[in-house]
Design a protein around this motif. Structure first.
Motif, short mmCIF file in Angstrom:
data_model
loop_
_atom_site.label_atom_id
_atom_site.label_comp_id
_atom_site.label_asym_id
_atom_site.label_seq_id
_atom_site.Cartn_x
_atom_site.Cartn_y
_atom_site.Cartn_z
N GLY A 57 12.79 -5.09 105.51
CA GLY A 57 13.78 -4.83 106.77
C GLY A 57 14.96 -5.60 106.54
O GLY A 57 15.44 -5.97 105.74
N ASP A 58 15.62 -5.34 107.76
CA ASP A 58 17.30 -6.17 107.90
C ASP A 58 17.10 -7.43 107.63
O ASP A 58 18.16 -8.00 106.80
N ALA A 59 16.11 -8.24 108.05
CA ALA A 59 15.92 -9.60 107.92
C ALA A 59 15.93 -10.15 106.45
O ALA A 59 16.65 -10.70 105.72
N GLY A 60 15.07 -9.30 105.56
CA GLY A 60 15.06 -9.47 104.15
C GLY A 60 16.25 -8.93 103.38
O GLY A 60 16.75 -9.81 102.64
N ALA A 61 16.86 -8.07 103.96
CA ALA A 61 18.25 -7.69 103.16
C ALA A 61 19.24 -8.56 103.57
O ALA A 61 19.98 -8.67 102.60
N VAL A 62 19.31 -9.17 104.61
CA VAL A 62 20.28 -10.11 104.94
C VAL A 62 19.96 -11.51 104.23
O VAL A 62 20.93 -11.90 103.67
N ALA A 63 18.90 -11.90 103.90
CA ALA A 63 18.37 -13.00 103.18
C ALA A 63 19.05 -12.81 101.76
O ALA A 63 19.66 -13.74 101.20
N LEU A 64 18.56 -11.64 101.31
CA LEU A 64 19.05 -11.16 100.00
C LEU A 64 20.52 -11.32 99.72
O LEU A 64 20.89 -11.73 98.69
N ALA A 106 21.87 -3.56 110.18
CA ALA A 106 22.28 -4.87 109.85
C ALA A 106 22.03 -5.29 108.57
O ALA A 106 23.02 -5.90 107.97
N GLY A 107 20.87 -4.90 107.88
CA GLY A 107 20.85 -5.04 106.41
C GLY A 107 21.78 -4.26 105.45
O GLY A 107 22.46 -5.02 104.47
N GLY A 108 22.24 -2.98 105.67
CA GLY A 108 23.20 -2.32 105.04
C GLY A 108 24.54 -3.12 104.96
O GLY A 108 25.05 -3.11 104.13
N GLU A 109 24.98 -3.54 106.54
CA GLU A 109 26.24 -4.22 106.66
C GLU A 109 26.25 -5.41 105.63
O GLU A 109 27.29 -5.90 105.12
N ALA A 110 25.05 -6.11 105.84
CA ALA A 110 25.08 -7.50 105.05
C ALA A 110 25.33 -7.34 103.69
O ALA A 110 26.02 -7.88 102.89
N LEU A 111 24.75 -6.28 103.07
CA LEU A 111 24.75 -5.89 101.79
C LEU A 111 26.25 -5.24 101.24
O LEU A 111 26.72 -5.62 100.18
N LEU A 112 26.94 -4.69 102.14
CA LEU A 112 28.10 -4.21 102.04
C LEU A 112 28.87 -5.24 101.91
O LEU A 112 29.99 -5.49 101.02
N LYS A 167 31.33 -7.06 98.61
CA LYS A 167 32.92 -7.18 98.67
C LYS A 167 33.25 -8.40 97.90
O LYS A 167 34.45 -8.66 97.38
N LYS A 168 32.37 -9.37 97.65
CA LYS A 168 32.47 -10.69 97.23
C LYS A 168 31.96 -10.76 95.67
O LYS A 168 32.52 -11.41 95.13
N ASN A 169 30.64 -10.10 95.46
CA ASN A 169 30.34 -10.41 94.53
C ASN A 169 30.64 -9.20 93.45
O ASN A 169 30.30 -8.00 93.64
N ARG A 170 31.12 -9.28 92.22
CA ARG A 170 31.69 -8.43 91.29
C ARG A 170 30.92 -8.20 90.23
O ARG A 170 30.99 -7.51 89.25
N THR A 171 29.71 -9.11 90.07
CA THR A 171 28.77 -9.04 88.93
C THR A 171 27.69 -7.90 89.21
O THR A 171 27.38 -7.05 88.22
N LEU A 172 27.13 -7.87 90.50
CA LEU A 172 26.28 -6.91 90.85
C LEU A 172 26.80 -5.38 90.54
O LEU A 172 27.89 -5.06 91.29
N GLY A 173 26.19 -4.45 89.75
CA GLY A 173 26.91 -3.17 89.13
C GLY A 173 26.02 -2.04 89.95
O GLY A 173 26.42 -0.95 89.76
N GLN A 174 24.73 -2.36 90.41
CA GLN A 174 23.97 -1.36 90.76
C GLN A 174 23.29 -1.77 91.93
O GLN A 174 22.41 -2.81 91.81
N LEU A 175 23.14 -1.08 92.99
CA LEU A 175 22.30 -1.48 94.33
C LEU A 175 21.87 -0.25 94.72
O LEU A 175 22.70 0.60 95.22
N MET A 176 20.51 -0.04 94.77
CA MET A 176 19.75 1.05 95.02
C MET A 176 19.14 0.97 96.44
O MET A 176 18.07 0.12 96.65
N LEU A 177 19.71 1.79 97.27
CA LEU A 177 19.28 1.70 98.77
C LEU A 177 18.61 3.05 99.15
O LEU A 177 18.49 3.29 100.45
#
Length: 138
Positions: free
Chosen positions: A68-75, A98-104, A108-118
């Motif tokens: 859920g959101d808490a796990g997504a925020v932690a990641l 909340a999780g979606g916003e945290a991942l977004l 914005k700061k991580n340029r290494t991650l090229g694929q995020l499947m949600l």
């Protein structure tokens, strides 16, 4: 790849993460189809945060894991500065606004991650569009 199959829970995940903390060859952790939830995602986040002492993970697959959101925020928090993980799969979980916003914000700061499947989560469409835009500029 460390692929875990069906049916393990938090206790087994703790064991796997403990082993991976000492492993320098595994590049893909696949915990898909296991109900590890937010606690499991947080444990995996702690494993990622331990790098470079931990494994050189390049891919995390946490599909159908009840995250859920808490796990997504932690990641998102640990992925912000991570330079090794290139793909994160979080399909069919319980991630919402909340999780979606945290991942977004992480993207914005991580340029290494090229694929995020949600796909198949409850992330608002507007946030998903912004996430896709961030991924397109890589």
């Amino acid at each position: 790849a460390a692929s875990c199959g069906l049916g393990f829970g938090l206790k087994a995940l703790e064991y796997i993460c403990g082993c991976l903390a000492k492993n320098t060859t595994v590049t893909h952790l696949n915990a898909s189809f296991n109900s590890i939830g937010d606690l499991g995602a947080s444990r995996i986040a702690a494993l990622v945060a331990a790098a470079p002492a931990g494994p050189p993970l390049a891919k995390l697959s946490l599909n159908y894991c009840s995250v859920g959101d808490a796990g997504a925020v932690a990641l998102a928090e640990v992925l912000t500065g991570n330079k090794s993980i290139r793909t994160v799969e979080l399909l069919s979980n319980s991630i919402a606004a909340a999780g979606g916003e945290a991942l977004l914000e992480m993207l914005k700061k991580n340029r290494t991650l090229g694929q995020l499947m949600l796909n198949f989560n409850d992330v608002p469409d507007a946030t998903m569009i912004q996430i896709e835009r961030q991924l397109m500029v890589r």
